[in-house]
Design a protein around this motif. Structure first.
Motif, short mmCIF file in Angstrom:
data_model
loop_
_atom_site.label_atom_id
_atom_site.label_comp_id
_atom_site.label_asym_id
_atom_site.label_seq_id
_atom_site.Cartn_x
_atom_site.Cartn_y
_atom_site.Cartn_z
N UNK A 179 -5.28 2.05 0.96
CA UNK A 179 -5.51 3.47 0.71
C UNK A 179 -4.92 4.22 1.90
N UNK A 180 -4.02 5.14 1.62
CA UNK A 180 -3.46 6.00 2.66
C UNK A 180 -4.15 7.34 2.62
N UNK A 181 -4.26 7.93 3.79
CA UNK A 181 -4.82 9.27 3.89
C UNK A 181 -3.85 10.19 4.58
N UNK A 182 -3.88 11.46 4.18
CA UNK A 182 -3.13 12.51 4.86
C UNK A 182 -4.15 13.38 5.57
N UNK A 183 -3.95 13.57 6.87
CA UNK A 183 -4.89 14.33 7.68
C UNK A 183 -4.21 15.55 8.28
N UNK A 184 -4.89 16.68 8.23
CA UNK A 184 -4.46 17.90 8.91
C UNK A 184 -5.63 18.34 9.77
N UNK A 185 -5.38 18.52 11.05
CA UNK A 185 -6.46 18.87 12.00
C UNK A 185 -7.62 17.90 11.86
N UNK A 186 -7.32 16.63 11.72
CA UNK A 186 -8.27 15.53 11.61
C UNK A 186 -9.18 15.63 10.38
N UNK A 187 -8.76 16.41 9.39
CA UNK A 187 -9.48 16.53 8.12
C UNK A 187 -8.67 15.84 7.04
N UNK A 188 -9.32 14.99 6.25
CA UNK A 188 -8.64 14.29 5.16
C UNK A 188 -8.31 15.28 4.05
N UNK A 189 -7.00 15.46 3.78
CA UNK A 189 -6.57 16.43 2.78
C UNK A 189 -5.89 15.78 1.58
N UNK A 190 -5.60 14.49 1.67
CA UNK A 190 -4.96 13.80 0.56
C UNK A 190 -5.14 12.31 0.66
N UNK A 191 -5.11 11.66 -0.50
CA UNK A 191 -5.26 10.20 -0.55
C UNK A 191 -4.31 9.63 -1.60
N UNK A 192 -3.97 8.38 -1.43
CA UNK A 192 -3.18 7.65 -2.42
C UNK A 192 -3.38 6.16 -2.18
N UNK A 193 -3.49 5.41 -3.27
CA UNK A 193 -3.73 3.98 -3.16
C UNK A 193 -2.60 3.15 -3.73
N UNK A 194 -2.51 1.92 -3.25
CA UNK A 194 -1.50 0.97 -3.71
C UNK A 194 -2.12 -0.42 -3.73
N UNK A 195 -1.81 -1.17 -4.77
CA UNK A 195 -2.21 -2.58 -4.80
C UNK A 195 -1.16 -3.38 -5.55
N UNK A 196 -1.13 -4.67 -5.25
CA UNK A 196 -0.25 -5.60 -5.94
C UNK A 196 -1.07 -6.26 -7.03
N UNK A 197 -0.47 -6.45 -8.18
CA UNK A 197 -1.17 -7.08 -9.29
C UNK A 197 -1.80 -8.40 -8.86
N UNK A 198 -3.06 -8.62 -9.20
CA UNK A 198 -3.71 -9.87 -8.81
C UNK A 198 -3.25 -11.08 -9.63
N UNK A 199 -2.77 -10.84 -10.84
CA UNK A 199 -2.29 -11.91 -11.70
C UNK A 199 -1.02 -12.51 -11.11
N UNK A 200 -1.03 -13.82 -10.89
CA UNK A 200 0.09 -14.50 -10.24
C UNK A 200 1.43 -14.21 -10.91
N UNK A 201 1.44 -14.07 -12.22
CA UNK A 201 2.69 -13.83 -12.95
C UNK A 201 3.16 -12.38 -12.84
N UNK A 202 2.35 -11.53 -12.28
CA UNK A 202 2.71 -10.11 -12.16
C UNK A 202 2.76 -9.64 -10.72
N UNK A 203 2.83 -10.56 -9.77
CA UNK A 203 2.79 -10.16 -8.37
C UNK A 203 4.09 -9.54 -7.87
N UNK A 204 5.06 -9.42 -8.74
CA UNK A 204 6.28 -8.69 -8.39
C UNK A 204 6.10 -7.19 -8.66
#
Length: 173
Positions: free
Chosen positions: A64-89
């Motif tokens: 999970x990434x956060x965007x901070x302005x004046x040390x306040x969280x103003x935005x978020x975005x997440x990323x994950x890799x597929x857990x299924x071995x056949x879809x890990x690309x």
């Protein structure tokens, strides 16, 4: 093709969130859920569970990434890799949200660019789903190289209202 380096808008810092950020993450996620329930949900929250549990699961599943302005969280975005071995690309971007007062300033672009730089080293392609009505988000994704490859009709139902989603993808190689 590789991701372009992320350029932060003036005064905005992008960084990976840690468990120490759980409270501020939970706050911004609750705001997203309240303002856009058709876009943000999880099994725990749908069943009336604790949002903290749902937030913590995000840390277990990826980045999970956060965007901070004046040390306040103003935005978020997440990323994950597929857990299924056949879809890990394949990687997935989810939970992209920027507070209303910070929109139109490049925060969303910065979050996506950061995630794409991280993803390019790990996967061959990145997927996401976005409501057809989220036109600004769709423009951001297209600017960052995503293409629509399908539509998921009536993907979300809240009461009597249904919402369609675009399925989007960006290939790295």
């Amino acid at each position: 093709m590789t991701a372009q380096p992320a350029i932060a808008p003036v005064g905005v810092e992008f960084r990976r969130l840690t468990v120490d950020d759980l409270d501020v993450f939970r706050e911004i996620r609750e705001e997203a859920l309240q303002k856009f329930p058709q876009s943000f949900y999880s099994l725990e929250e749908d069943q009336g569970g604790d949002a903290t549990v749902a937030a913590y699961r995000h840390w277990l599943s990826g980045t999970i990434l956060g965007a901070f302005a004046c040390q306040t969280l103003i935005g978020i975005a997440g990323f994950y890799v597929s857990p299924d071995k056949r879809s890990q690309h394949r990687g997935h971007i989810y939970t992209v949200y920027v507070k209303e007062a910070s929109r139109g300033q490049g925060v969303g672009d910065g979050l996506i660019k950061q995630l794409l730089a991280l993803a390019a080293a790990r996967v061959e392609q990145v997927h996401l789903a976005v409501l057809l009505t989220a036109t600004d988000a769709i423009k951001t994704y297209k600017r960052n190289g995503f293409e629509v490859y399908g539509t998921d009709p009536r993907a979300v139902r809240i009461g009597d209202a249904t919402y369609d989603k675009y399925l989007m993808m960006k290939k790295f190689r």
